[in-house]
Design an enzyme around this catalytic site. Structure first.
Site: not given
Length: 655
Positions: A28, A259, A406, A468
């Site tokens: 890149h 890129h 999280e 859960h």
């Protein structure tokens, strides 16, 4: 620095980057060429570092969050004179065995503070670095701890969801020494950013509690002024640097074509002319290299001054011990003492509660422990009374309320661990390990000792139901190389698993803990950490008809099954396997001894995936074959057939 000198120094980065990508036939080039001016300004005037001592604890941290532009940091490491980064490493870019991997890898190349490439991770790691600095400065004072964290991030970093978790946390905590330089080149792989995003990033950062500014990323004076202003801010700072991707190239500059692919001979020839760089590939003129090497050495005086302050500081011994890592003897002594107490007064408690009791013992003995939870403190049992809360008003606290973030929590924990002086742990439910898995994986890839406390580890959590209840998560986490996955069976094993995690600082750990109460299975004191080997025989038998393997809450079921078999004249061994990874690494003779020659049955309230390596293709398995359900945990174990009777029947079928 004269403008001509600055331009030539920046063009050295551009030339080395395009030449290395061209030779490798992949990479890149666009970002390093576009951000060369910003990097030159940062490293020559603002970043506090000494290339001759890369591990200086009070250095500024530089994080290349846009890790695909790795030739930027490799070029800088060579130009600045970091040991181990010579021109041959640049010539070997992206080749097997080189230090110059496609994306920067911590521990492989000098000047790389963290592994980046998955976009946004570096930005979120940087929040952890900044938290680490703020905490240590609050403890030891700014005469010993006073450094900044700088980030180069791209459009992709800011689009990733983790970026919002990271910047909102940093803004809330007012981490004023965190400075993000955004490569605002308006290009993604697909084309212009406007194809997929129209966010006003400055407004977004300001809404999250940051200071934000915009500069021409090719104007040295503007870059310097923006960085000077950022260093006086009372908040974290975003500097949007408007740049041209692939600056210096012809048709590919400013487009997605610069890129992620070599520019090609024609574009490179044009770039050499437009940049006034008439030098052969990988050739840097002596005066330009000398200017860069001088920049690499200019921080040596500040480093020596710091060492002098440390030598006379009353906190010198404590600071050095803190940065040296966890005192294993102190941690082990604390755990042995706890195990002695448990032998005298057995505890039939959930392993999450046992974990809290363990932490009540460890936290005073291990100052590096730095705690937190993703808005589940009371459920994860991660907070002990002596920690204090880490806030913008109290950086001396050792407990972080990460909020419902999280992924951001896990990445920040990695930054804390990488900074040095910390053994971070953070809690959430095991099912939400999916939300932080990329950061767990990177912790394993880097070999850092972040500890992920994952409670509510099975259908045993009960009524919250299958959304859960983790069933595939243990198998998924065990599949990650270099990751400890602990699942302790009782209070004693929980203490031992914590000790084993702290004793393995070059490997992250997941500690999976129950919501439901568990009987204490080991009531006799034993100073040896039996969990450290990953598996051990809890119940032995002279002529067993089977060996029952189990983890966590199901070890008690295995013990009950062995007792019932004994009543009918059949003997069975019970093996607890709290950490498969550690068991895999034991000598073959030990593994043979523990597994035994009798038929094997495994019991775990999770899917079978992975168990066949221990039980064999003909072994029995008692566990989950589907998602869970909503009900009290006792009803669920009966409903899904994870019972002592089911284990007994499985043994009888194999015996």
């Amino acid at each position: 620095m004269a403008e001509t000198d600055f331009s030539r120094m920046a063009n050295a980065i551009r030339a080395l980057s395009m030449d290395a990508v061209e030779k490798a036939a992949s990479g890149h080039p666009g970002m390093p060429m576009g951000m060369a001016d910003v990097a030159t300004a940062l490293f020559t005037r603002h970043l506090k570092f000494d290339a001759g001592d890369p591990g200086w604890p009070d250095r500024d941290r530089f994080v290349l969050s846009a890790g695909h532009g790795s030739m930027l940091i490799y070029s800088l490491a060579y130009l600045l004179g970091y040991e181990g980064m010579d021109i041959d490493q640049l010539r070997s870019f992206r080749q097997l065995g080189s230090k110059t991997a496609g994306h920067p890898e911590f521990g492989h190349a000098p000047a790389v503070e963290t592994t980046t490439g998955p976009l946004g991770q570096g930005l979120a790691n940087a929040v952890g670095f900044a938290m680490a600095e703020a905490h240590l400065a609050a403890i030891y004072g700014e005469e010993l701890v006073d450094h900044r964290t700088y980030v180069i991030a791209g459009d992709g970093c800011l689009m990733e969801g983790i970026s919002q978790e990271a910047i909102s946390l940093a803004g809330h905590l007012k981490l004023r020494k965190l400075i993000v330089l955004w490569d605002d080149n308006d290009i993604t792989i697909d084309g212009n950013v406007s194809l997929s995003d129209g966010t006003d990033q400055l407004a977004r950062f300001e809404a999250s509690g940051w200071r934000a500014a915009r500069v021409d990323g090719h104007d040295p004076d503007a870059i310097h002024a923006a960085l000077d202003a950022a260093k006086t801010s009372d908040r974290p700072t975003l500097i949007a640097c408007r740049t041209v991707i692939g600056k210096g190239a012809d048709k590919k500059a400013g487009s997605e074509k610069a890129h992620g692919a070599p520019l090609g001979p024609e574009e490179i020839a044009f770039a050499r002319k437009s940049l006034d760089w008439p030098h052969a590939p990988f050739e840097v003129p002596d005066d330009v290299l000398a200017a860069w090497r001088a920049a690499g050495a200019q921080g040596a005086a500040a480093r020596r001054d710091w060492e002098g302050r440390l030598d006379v500081s009353p906190n010198a011994d404590e600071f050095r011990a803190r940065m040296a890592g966890v005192d294993g003897d102190a941690a082990e002594a604390a755990i042995v003492g706890l195990k002695r107490d448990l032998a005298g007064a057995p505890q039939n408690i959930a392993s999450r509660a046992a974990s809290q009791k363990t932490l009540e013992t460890l936290n005073p003995a291990v100052p590096q422990l730095f705690a937190g939870s993703a808005d589940l403190t009371g459920s994860n049992n991660t907070k002990t009374g002596d920690l204090g809360v880490f806030t913008a008003e109290n950086y001396a606290g050792r407990y972080v309320h990460y909020g419902i973030r999280e992924h951001g929590m896990a990445a920040a924990m990695n930054g804390l661990a990488l900074h040095g002086g910390f053994a971070p742990y953070g809690g959430t439910f095991l099912v939400f390990s999916d939300y932080c898995r990329p950061s767990i994986r990177l912790a394993a890839l880097m070999g850092v000792g972040s500890i992920f406390v994952m409670t509510h580890d099975s259908i045993g959590l009960g009524e919250d139901g299958p959304t859960h209840q983790p069933v595939e998560h243990l198998a998924s986490l065990r599949a990650i190389p270099n990751l400890n996955v602990f699942r302790p069976a009782d209070a004693v094993e929980t203490a031992e698993c914590w000790a084993a995690a702290l004793a393995d600082p070059e490997r992250p750990s997941v500690i999976a803990l129950s919501r439901q109460k568990l009987p204490q299975l080991r009531n006799d004191f034993d100073a040896e950490n039996r969990c450290a080997k990953g598996a051990y025989a809890l119940i032995e038998a002279d002529t067993p008809v089977a060996t029952i393997l189990a983890t966590g809450s199901e070890v008690a079921i295995a013990v009950d099954a062995a007792s019932r078999l004994s009543e009918s004249g059949l003997s069975a061994r019970v093996v607890s396997m709290p950490n498969w990874r550690a068991f895999e690494e034991q000598p073959q003779a030990y593994k043979n001894q523990i597994l035994g020659a009798a038929p094997r049955i495994a019991v775990e309230a999770a899917v079978r995936a992975g168990w066949d390596r221990w039980i064999g293709p003909d072994g029995g398995f008692v566990g989950m074959e589907s998602f869970g359900a909503s009900a009290p945990h006792t009803d669920l174990y009966a409903h899904f057939g994870i019972t002592a009777d089911a284990v007994v029947n499985a043994v009888r079928r194999l015996a």
